[in-house]
Design a protein around this motif. Sequence first.
Motif, PDB file in Angstrom:
ATOM      1  N   ASN A   1      28.720  -7.872  47.118  1.00 26.04           N
ATOM      2  CA  ASN A   1      29.004  -8.832  46.060  1.00 26.04           C
ATOM      3  C   ASN A   1      28.420 -10.180  46.493  1.00 26.04           C
ATOM      4  O   ASN A   1      28.953 -10.863  47.356  1.00 26.04           O
ATOM      5  CB  ASN A   1      30.518  -8.924  45.861  1.00 26.04           C
ATOM      6  CG  ASN A   1      30.902  -9.797  44.678  1.00 26.04           C
ATOM      7  OD1 ASN A   1      30.275 -10.806  44.415  1.00 26.04           O
ATOM      8  ND2 ASN A   1      31.953  -9.411  43.989  1.00 26.04           N
ATOM      9  N   GLY A   2      27.259 -10.532  45.942  1.00 28.69           N
ATOM     10  CA  GLY A   2      26.636 -11.806  46.252  1.00 28.69           C
ATOM     11  C   GLY A   2      25.728 -11.832  47.461  1.00 28.69           C
ATOM     12  O   GLY A   2      25.217 -12.895  47.829  1.00 28.69           O
ATOM     13  N   SER A   3      25.495 -10.693  48.082  1.00 28.75           N
ATOM     14  CA  SER A   3      24.671 -10.692  49.282  1.00 28.75           C
ATOM     15  C   SER A   3      24.030  -9.315  49.471  1.00 28.75           C
ATOM     16  O   SER A   3      24.194  -8.415  48.642  1.00 28.75           O
ATOM     17  CB  SER A   3      25.503 -11.080  50.507  1.00 28.75           C
ATOM     18  OG  SER A   3      24.682 -11.261  51.645  1.00 28.75           O
ATOM     19  N   ILE A   4      23.301  -9.161  50.569  1.00 26.40           N
ATOM     20  CA  ILE A   4      22.710  -7.871  50.936  1.00 26.40           C
ATOM     21  C   ILE A   4      22.920  -7.652  52.429  1.00 26.40           C
ATOM     22  O   ILE A   4      23.364  -8.552  53.149  1.00 26.40           O
ATOM     23  CB  ILE A   4      21.201  -7.806  50.592  1.00 26.40           C
ATOM     24  CG1 ILE A   4      20.411  -8.873  51.366  1.00 26.40           C
ATOM     25  CG2 ILE A   4      20.994  -7.955  49.091  1.00 26.40           C
ATOM     26  CD1 ILE A   4      18.900  -8.776  51.175  1.00 26.40           C
ATOM     27  N   GLY A   5      22.588  -6.469  52.904  1.00 27.94           N
ATOM     28  CA  GLY A   5      22.800  -6.146  54.303  1.00 27.94           C
ATOM     29  C   GLY A   5      21.910  -6.938  55.245  1.00 27.94           C
ATOM     30  O   GLY A   5      20.808  -7.377  54.874  1.00 27.94           O
TER      31      GLY A   5
END
Length: 219
Positions: A161-165
Amino acid sequence: MSAGRGLAYKIVPVTTFEQNCSVIWCEKTKKAAVVDPGGDLPKILAAIDELGLTLEKVLLTHCHIDHAGATADLAETKGVPIVGPQKEEQFWIDLLPQQSMMFGFPATKSFSPNQWLEQGDTVQVGDQYLEVRHCPGHTPGHVVFIHHPSKLAIVGDVLFNGSIGRTDFPKGDMDTLVNSIHQQLWSLEDDYEFIAGHGPNSTIGFERKNNPFVSDHRG
């Protein structure tokens, strides 16, 4: 707990990293799988018992310590197979004992999955089927699981939610991860909900519009 259309789930946060271990089950048969048992085995076992489920297998999105730390012990305790991730993840499985020491986790055993997964495979939980998609970038053998009837995806550390790995770990790659998201997740309809490896659930549509790393409107 939510989902529907034959599949239900309960998120069980585990480890100091608050990783979203998921207990998923077929509503008809009460047969279950645990996705990403990163640690706190008693907590996972208690959830299975409280829900009155029969564990069939362990499913893995990838094998960083907070997602796979309790895998060997859970599979041994319950006598169930380990399924996934994709075979390139053996690199991280072999490093589990070192990962546990590095991050101050309980001693962790490496293992060999009973079945590797590839793009387009399906896994069965009771009477329900989940599609497997290979999504490298965070780790090389990362996979996601998609239950199309309920429009639910379990995406590990690919998308948040709102980011990536993160991609600063060994064998991580930002371009590969972004391509995985665009090819494998953005092809889902906007109303697909996903369980991320950490943090709250979101939907594909929300992230396509708003995620600062991979939205359609970034830059």
